[in-house]
Design a protein around this motif. Structure first.
Motif, PDB file in Angstrom:
ATOM      1  N   GLU A   1     -13.932   7.127 -12.588  1.00 29.02           N
ATOM      2  CA  GLU A   1     -13.040   7.690 -11.580  1.00 29.02           C
ATOM      3  C   GLU A   1     -12.865   9.182 -11.784  1.00 29.02           C
ATOM      4  O   GLU A   1     -12.982   9.696 -12.899  1.00 29.02           O
ATOM      5  CB  GLU A   1     -11.658   7.014 -11.635  1.00 29.02           C
ATOM      6  CG  GLU A   1     -11.637   5.578 -11.168  1.00 29.02           C
ATOM      7  CD  GLU A   1     -10.239   5.001 -11.205  1.00 29.02           C
ATOM      8  OE1 GLU A   1      -9.871   4.291 -10.244  1.00 29.02           O
ATOM      9  OE2 GLU A   1      -9.507   5.245 -12.188  1.00 29.02           O
TER      10      GLU A   1
ATOM     11  N   THR B   1     -10.324  10.182  -6.778  1.00 24.44           N
ATOM     12  CA  THR B   1     -10.751   8.830  -6.388  1.00 24.44           C
ATOM     13  C   THR B   1      -9.891   7.733  -7.004  1.00 24.44           C
ATOM     14  O   THR B   1     -10.148   6.558  -6.761  1.00 24.44           O
ATOM     15  CB  THR B   1     -12.223   8.579  -6.782  1.00 24.44           C
ATOM     16  OG1 THR B   1     -12.341   8.554  -8.220  1.00 24.44           O
ATOM     17  CG2 THR B   1     -13.137   9.639  -6.209  1.00 24.44           C
TER      18      THR B   1
ATOM     19  N   ALA C   1      -8.806   4.148  -5.260  1.00 24.43           N
ATOM     20  CA  ALA C   1      -9.574   4.137  -4.015  1.00 24.43           C
ATOM     21  C   ALA C   1      -9.903   2.728  -3.518  1.00 24.43           C
ATOM     22  O   ALA C   1     -10.279   2.563  -2.357  1.00 24.43           O
ATOM     23  CB  ALA C   1     -10.872   4.922  -4.191  1.00 24.43           C
TER      24      ALA C   1
ATOM     25  N   SER D   1     -13.561   0.609   0.381  1.00 25.60           N
ATOM     26  CA  SER D   1     -12.481   1.404  -0.208  1.00 25.60           C
ATOM     27  C   SER D   1     -11.368   1.632   0.801  1.00 25.60           C
ATOM     28  O   SER D   1     -11.471   1.275   1.974  1.00 25.60           O
ATOM     29  CB  SER D   1     -13.021   2.760  -0.669  1.00 25.60           C
ATOM     30  OG  SER D   1     -13.231   3.618   0.453  1.00 25.60           O
TER      31      SER D   1
ATOM     32  N   LEU E   1     -16.512   9.400  -4.183  1.00 25.40           N
ATOM     33  CA  LEU E   1     -16.663   8.014  -4.656  1.00 25.40           C
ATOM     34  C   LEU E   1     -18.050   7.809  -5.252  1.00 25.40           C
ATOM     35  O   LEU E   1     -18.204   7.228  -6.337  1.00 25.40           O
ATOM     36  CB  LEU E   1     -16.454   7.023  -3.510  1.00 25.40           C
ATOM     37  CG  LEU E   1     -15.082   6.955  -2.836  1.00 25.40           C
ATOM     38  CD1 LEU E   1     -15.098   5.883  -1.755  1.00 25.40           C
ATOM     39  CD2 LEU E   1     -13.982   6.671  -3.846  1.00 25.40           C
TER      40      LEU E   1
END
Length: 476
Positions: A159, A163, A166, A205, A310
């Motif tokens: 991460e 993010t 997410a 997400s 991401l």
């Protein structure tokens, strides 16, 4: 004594004078290029964007929103007689130009900075050239049996700050088990499984790519702006990943065809260089390419390190790596710092002089600096970004002229932009610079329907349709 109303009136008059100068120089430059502009009814926004790839096998797998379509490459190559040799895309993205050229038996070189682009291109090459019948069968098993659900190994999902949170917790756990199960496969299958995962990250997400940033669904728990964003249905991970694996199998199954990109002749070789085109273009040999087709980042503040965060996180890019990528990109976001271009290549003095001498560009830069001094810009990094964009593009253009063969074409897709009420004719400014750096401007193809400026610009300065163009330049 000046009161606040008088001060505002003076500032408005100064702004109008400066804008008038920009407008005058813009009209003057338009007269220079007027006979080069050709409205092309066949060039729809569908063709010039990713949209036309959505239903096309292979190209549909990953939604790379900034891409142009494979059909556009084919259209340009057919109309301008590019049917052999070697082409270059210095902003390769997801590799659309490279694969479209290769499918026409044309060799293709690309330069791409973002790791997501490299991952997409590599996976497609593996599927096309290296995948075995046993590998395809293993992919089928992953979809049919949902192999990861039986995995006892989970790999923590990397991460970044931007993010965190997410994914729904259940989705995150499934992704981590999927990544753990991947470790048991051979390198070819691992690569394609990782590629399939990259293809579904956004859909499973709480986020959606939205130009300059990731937009967050209200269910993420993140603080919402004035308008609450509802992404709609978020599919379960197992549904999304199985559909994607099946889509890949449908497009490349050996039962239907033997290569990812079916062609009548042997495909052209693809070579991808990893890094910034400002660093890598000077290393390419003179007079090598029969054509260049590309779409550089637009001067529109889009930060690809945020919109693709991401995917970059999954590929192991950390905070420091993200910052490095952002600064190495062509200056298209307000966070880009000024680059010392002559330290990269001392031969770029002529290119920088061409930008210095471009009158419309200099008037725009003076206007934006004035707006910054008057605190009217919504971000003080805009003048630096616009300046960096055009000076860096001048260097890119100089290198493109050097590496092209004589009379070879360059096709460039780009948009005009608008800041603080000033329309910036990117097409004419870059074309004027290109003429000074070894190009002949053959045509500037204009889409029949332009695009509007941002809602903020429309609110403050009114709506103005901005040209979206494809430049056709030839090396003199």
């Amino acid at each position: 004594m000046l009161n606040q109303a008088n001060i505002s009136h003076v500032l408005t008059n100064e702004q109008n004078i400066s804008l008038s100068e920009v407008g005058r120089l813009d009209k003057q430059l338009f007269q220079q290029f007027e006979d080069k502009f050709v409205v092309q009814p066949s060039l729809s926004r569908l063709l010039v964007s990713f949209q036309a790839n959505k239903t096309r096998p292979v190209y549909r797998w990953y939604k790379f929103k900034e891409a142009f379509s494979a059909s556009l490459v084919e259209h340009l190559f057919h109309n301008y007689g590019i049917n052999a040799g070697r082409i270059l895309d210095p902003f390769a993205g997801s590799g659309t130009a490279l694969f479209a050229a290769s499918a026409m038996a044309i060799e293709a070189d690309g330069i791409e900075l973002l790791p997501i682009g490299h991952e997409l291109i590599m996976a497609k090459q593996i599927l096309d050239a290296e995948f075995t019948p046993e590998d395809f069968e293993r992919l089928r098993q992953w979809s049919a049996l949902r192999v990861w659900e039986q995995s006892e190994i989970s790999v923590p999902l990397p991460e970044l700050r931007i993010t965190k949170g997410a994914y729904p917790e259940k989705t995150k756990e499934a992704i981590e088990k999927y990544m753990g199960a991947c470790q048991h496969e051979n390198s070819r299958v691992q690569s394609v499984l990782r590629f399939a995962l990259l293809c579904v990250l956004e859909s499973v997400s709480f986020t959606r790519k939205d130009g300059q940033y990731l937009r967050w669904d209200y269910r993420s728990g993140r603080t919402q702006g004035r308008k609450i964003f509802d992404k709609g249905e978020i599919p379960e991970f197992k549904q999304a990943i199985c559909e994607k694996i099946n889509e890949i199998l449908e497009d490349v199954s050996p039962n239907h065809q033997t290569t990812v990109f079916p062609v009548e002749k042997l495909q052209g070789q693809i070579c991808l260089y990893d890094g910034s085109c400002l660093q890598l273009l000077p290393q390419l040999p003179d007079s090598t390419y029969d054509a260049i087709v590309t779409s550089p980042p637009y001067c529109n503040r889009y930060d690809y390190t945020r919109t693709y965060a991401l995917e970059l996180a999954l590929l192991g890019i950390d905070e420091q790596g993200l910052s490095r990528l952002r600064q190495e990109m062509l200056s298209c976001t307000v966070e880009n710092r000024e680059k010392d271009l002559l330290s990269i290549n001392p031969q770029w003095k002529t290119a920088l002089a061409a930008a210095n001498e471009q009158e419309l560009l200099q008037a725009i830069l003076r206007y934006l600096e004035d707006q910054k001094a008057q605190h009217t810009l919504n971000n003080n990094g805009i003048p630096r970004m616009v300046r960096g964009y055009f000076y860096e593009m001048a260097c890119v253009i100089a290198e493109c002229a050097r590496v092209l063969k004589p009379d070879a074409p360059l096709f460039m897709i780009n948009d005009n932009v608008r800041y603080a009420g000033a329309s910036i004719s990117v097409d004419m400014i870059l074309s004027d610079i290109a003429e000074k750096l070894g190009f002949y401007i053959e045509r500037i193809l204009v889409l029949p329907n332009g695009k509007g400026n941002s809602s903020q610009q429309m609110g403050e300065h009114g709506r103005e349709v901005l040209r979206k163009c494809i430049y056709i330049w030839r090396k003199s």
